[in-house]
Design a protein around this motif. Structure first.
Motif, PDB file in Angstrom:
ATOM      1  N   GLY A  65      43.562  48.587  31.241  1.00  0.00           N
ATOM      2  CA  GLY A  65      43.816  47.998  32.555  1.00  0.00           C
ATOM      3  C   GLY A  65      44.572  46.690  32.430  1.00  0.00           C
ATOM      4  N   GLY A 123      46.222  44.855  34.796  1.00  0.00           N
ATOM      5  CA  GLY A 123      46.498  44.120  36.040  1.00  0.00           C
ATOM      6  C   GLY A 123      46.318  42.627  35.787  1.00  0.00           C
ATOM      7  N   PRO A 124      46.256  41.817  36.851  1.00  0.00           N
ATOM      8  CA  PRO A 124      46.088  40.372  36.687  1.00  0.00           C
ATOM      9  C   PRO A 124      44.847  40.016  35.869  1.00  0.00           C
ATOM     10  CG  PRO A 124      46.481  40.934  38.996  1.00  0.00           C
ATOM     11  CD  PRO A 124      46.405  42.224  38.254  1.00  0.00           C
ATOM     12  N   ARG A 149      49.804  53.018  34.026  1.00  0.00           N
ATOM     13  CA  ARG A 149      51.221  52.633  34.160  1.00  0.00           C
ATOM     14  C   ARG A 149      51.599  51.857  32.898  1.00  0.00           C
ATOM     15  NH1 ARG A 149      51.909  48.769  37.992  1.00  0.00           N
ATOM     16  NH2 ARG A 149      49.781  48.069  37.639  1.00  0.00           N
ATOM     17  N   ALA A 163      53.212  48.482  33.029  1.00  0.00           N
ATOM     18  CA  ALA A 163      52.393  47.307  33.363  1.00  0.00           C
ATOM     19  C   ALA A 163      51.858  46.689  32.072  1.00  0.00           C
ATOM     20  CB  ALA A 163      51.239  47.701  34.287  1.00  0.00           C
ATOM     21  N   HIS A 186      29.165  38.643  42.553  1.00  0.00           N
ATOM     22  CA  HIS A 186      29.117  37.426  41.728  1.00  0.00           C
ATOM     23  C   HIS A 186      27.945  36.541  42.152  1.00  0.00           C
ATOM     24  CE1 HIS A 186      32.768  37.736  39.379  1.00  0.00           C
ATOM     25  NE2 HIS A 186      33.497  37.959  40.446  1.00  0.00           N
TER      26      HIS A 186
HETATM   27  N1  LIG Z   1      35.532  38.312  37.157  1.00  0.00           N
HETATM   28  C1  LIG Z   1      36.379  38.023  38.127  1.00  0.00           C
HETATM   29  O1  LIG Z   1      36.400  36.917  38.632  1.00  0.00           O
HETATM   30  C2  LIG Z   1      37.365  39.070  38.585  1.00  0.00           C
HETATM   31  C3  LIG Z   1      38.506  38.688  39.307  1.00  0.00           C
HETATM   32  C4  LIG Z   1      39.414  39.681  39.676  1.00  0.00           C
HETATM   33  C5  LIG Z   1      39.160  41.013  39.350  1.00  0.00           C
HETATM   34  N2  LIG Z   1      38.033  41.359  38.664  1.00  0.00           N
HETATM   35  C6  LIG Z   1      37.741  42.773  38.307  1.00  0.00           C
HETATM   36  O2  LIG Z   1      38.665  43.168  37.283  1.00  0.00           O
HETATM   37  C7  LIG Z   1      39.029  44.530  37.466  1.00  0.00           C
HETATM   38  C8  LIG Z   1      40.551  44.643  37.555  1.00  0.00           C
HETATM   39  O3  LIG Z   1      41.017  43.829  38.609  1.00  0.00           O
HETATM   40  P1  LIG Z   1      42.593  43.618  38.865  1.00  0.00           P
HETATM   41  O4  LIG Z   1      42.672  42.667  40.012  1.00  0.00           O
HETATM   42  O5  LIG Z   1      43.289  43.291  37.591  1.00  0.00           O
HETATM   43  O6  LIG Z   1      42.980  45.109  39.368  1.00  0.00           O
HETATM   44  P2  LIG Z   1      44.435  45.787  39.479  1.00  0.00           P
HETATM   45  O7  LIG Z   1      44.252  46.975  40.370  1.00  0.00           O
HETATM   46  O8  LIG Z   1      45.460  44.776  39.839  1.00  0.00           O
HETATM   47  O9  LIG Z   1      44.757  46.269  37.962  1.00  0.00           O
HETATM   48  C9  LIG Z   1      44.037  47.322  37.376  1.00  0.00           C
HETATM   49  C10 LIG Z   1      44.922  48.017  36.349  1.00  0.00           C
HETATM   50  O10 LIG Z   1      44.167  49.108  35.791  1.00  0.00           O
HETATM   51  C11 LIG Z   1      45.018  50.237  35.684  1.00  0.00           C
HETATM   52  N3  LIG Z   1      44.174  51.444  35.687  1.00  0.00           N
HETATM   53  C12 LIG Z   1      43.486  51.970  36.729  1.00  0.00           C
HETATM   54  N4  LIG Z   1      42.803  53.057  36.334  1.00  0.00           N
HETATM   55  C13 LIG Z   1      43.045  53.208  35.015  1.00  0.00           C
HETATM   56  C14 LIG Z   1      42.617  54.137  34.041  1.00  0.00           C
HETATM   57  N5  LIG Z   1      41.785  55.146  34.352  1.00  0.00           N
HETATM   58  N6  LIG Z   1      43.072  54.008  32.764  1.00  0.00           N
HETATM   59  C15 LIG Z   1      43.922  53.004  32.446  1.00  0.00           C
HETATM   60  N7  LIG Z   1      44.368  52.087  33.336  1.00  0.00           N
HETATM   61  C16 LIG Z   1      43.929  52.190  34.601  1.00  0.00           C
HETATM   62  C17 LIG Z   1      45.961  50.137  36.864  1.00  0.00           C
HETATM   63  O11 LIG Z   1      47.155  50.870  36.636  1.00  0.00           O
HETATM   64  C18 LIG Z   1      46.194  48.619  36.953  1.00  0.00           C
HETATM   65  O12 LIG Z   1      47.321  48.221  36.183  1.00  0.00           O
HETATM   66  C19 LIG Z   1      38.273  45.020  38.720  1.00  0.00           C
HETATM   67  O13 LIG Z   1      37.087  45.674  38.332  1.00  0.00           O
HETATM   68  C20 LIG Z   1      37.953  43.722  39.465  1.00  0.00           C
HETATM   69  O14 LIG Z   1      36.772  43.832  40.244  1.00  0.00           O
HETATM   70  C21 LIG Z   1      37.142  40.395  38.262  1.00  0.00           C
END
Ligand SMILES: NC(=O)c1ccc[n+]([C@@H]2O[C@H](COP(=O)([O-])OP(=O)(O)OC[C@H]3O[C@@H](n4cnc5c(N)ncnc54)[C@H](O)[C@@H]3O)[C@@H](O)[C@H]2O)c1
Length: 356
Positions: free
Chosen positions: A8, A10-11, A35, A38, A174
């Motif tokens: 994963g 993402g951000p 993706r 990404a 949280h």
């Molecule tokens: N601890 C914190 O403060 C905090 C803050 C933001 C997000 N999060 C958590 O982090 C996680 C990710 O958040 P995000 O904002 O980066 O999400 P996002 O949707 O922006 O990114 C997720 C990434 O995972 C990829 N993905 C999805 N399913 C997949 C799979 N089966 N195999 C491989 N890749 C896969 C997607 O393509 C995407 O690039 C979530 O569970 C969110 O709740 C935690």
């Protein structure tokens, strides 16, 4: 040196790449994303060149993995963490552990079946402020009445604007997890009302008031909104705790105030790793033979249960008992899980797991 496979990109995945890079006892070995571009972009922004895969199965087949970091979307958490556990690779997952409590129970049973650690990173329980706040009331027997106010107004766009119960499901976990940390106890019941202020820009309910009862008799009340313009609280919330003979407050940042029968004073903050660094530190300590991480699945599932209980109470208009919540989720998990995992679930002495 341990090899980390990040799933994963993402951000939040990018934040984890930087967290791993800050240590010299772990190294990033591969990045997985549905993706792959990404993943390549996230690495490229840091001048890193590493193998990239579109699935965790492919990454595990291609190279070594000592830890899987699951930073995918919640809907993918069960599948990704299960793949790692079945390969015998310990998992540190982003919150929430899984999308539903029934899925969380399935993952707990799979962790037992495979003898492999899975823990959730609840980064907001790792801060110098929250430790000082918890410790401030220890001389008075700990908090018996705890309250948190959470008022913010982010304009995310994207999935949070469209999902059901965005405050409770995406953010309140949280604050609820922080309450479990502060009270060092597990909840037994909850009453909650979630609602949408008329000006809310979210499709789902973006505000909630909830009160939880804990096994030891403490009460925790939560009042929160994700569409509160002006006078916002910290992202950690704004806290008040009362104990026998003393009270403490925490502004969610670095100011902890305490008063017993004396003058109010400001508590000193301890040294402690914060946020993702703290969560990774605790996980690695466990892998080295230390105590289980505080987000170990048998414990962390209670934070997920607090979310599900609050949503269920709001939907029915009645208080929810956690014993019934777990019994219902357990029945659903037994029905949905693969037979060897369902057999582990059936062998439990009660539907709710207990801390390892
Ligand atoms: N601890 C914190 O403060 C905090 C803050 C933001 C997000 N999060 C958590 O982090 C996680 C990710 O958040 P995000 O904002 O980066 O999400 P996002 O949707 O922006 O990114 C997720 C990434 O995972 C990829 N993905 C999805 N399913 C997949 C799979 N089966 N195999 C491989 N890749 C896969 C997607 O393509 C995407 O690039 C979530 O569970 C969110 O709740 C935690």
């Amino acid at each position: 040196m341990r090899d980390v496979v990040l799933v994963g990109a993402g951000p939040m995945g990018e934040a984890w790449i930087d967290t791993v890079s800050r240590r010299d006892d772990v190294r990033l070995a591969a990045v997985v994303d549905l993706r792959p571009d990404a993943a390549r972009d996230a690495l490229g922004r840091r001048g890193m060149e590493l193998p990239v895969f579109a699935s965790l199965d492919d990454a595990l087949a291609a190279g070594s993995a000592d830890i899987v970091l699951n930073v995918t979307i919640p809907a993918a958490h069960l599948a990704v963490s299960s793949t790692a556990l079945r390969a015998g690779v310990p998992v540190l997952s982003e919150k929430p552990l899984t999308e539903t409590l029934a899925e969380g129970l399935e993952l707990t049973a799979l962790s037992e079946l495979t003898g492999t650690l899975v823990a959730t990173s609840q980064s907001r329980r790792f801060s110098r402020g929250i430790i000082a706040f918890r410790d401030a009331l220890r001389p008075y027997g700990g908090a018996a009445q705890l309250s948190a106010r959470f008022f913010q107004n982010p304009r995310f766009g994207g999935f949070r604007d469209e999902m059901d119960s965005p405050l409770l499901r995406d953010m309140a976990i949280h604050t609820f997890d922080q309450a479990r940390f502060l009270l060092d106890d597990e909840p037994t019941r909850v009453y909650c009302e979630e609602f949408s202020p008329p000006w809310s820009w979210y499709r789902g309910a973006a505000a909630a008031d909830a009160v939880f009862g804990f096994a030891g008799g403490a009460r925790f009340s939560y009042s929160g909104s994700w569409c509160a313009d002006g006078l916002m609280t910290s992202w950690n919330g704004d806290w008040h705790a009362s104990a026998a003979g003393g009270s403490a407050t925490w502004d969610g940042e670095t100011t902890v105030r305490v008063q017993a029968s004396d003058e109010p004073r400001t508590a000193e903050l301890p040294d402690a790793a914060e946020g993702l660094d703290g969560a990774l530190d605790e996980f690695l300590t466990a892998l080295d033979g230390g105590a289980p991480p505080s987000g170990e699945v048998h414990a962390n599932i209670w934070s997920l249960a607090m979310v599900e209980g609050a949503v269920a109470s709001s939907a029915t208009g009645r208080p929810v008992e956690f014993a019934e919540l777990f019994a219902d989720a357990h029945a659903r998990a037994v029905a949905a899980a693969p037979s060897e995992v369902a057999a582990v679930l059936r062998a439990w002495s009660e539907p709710a797991p207990r801390r390892a």
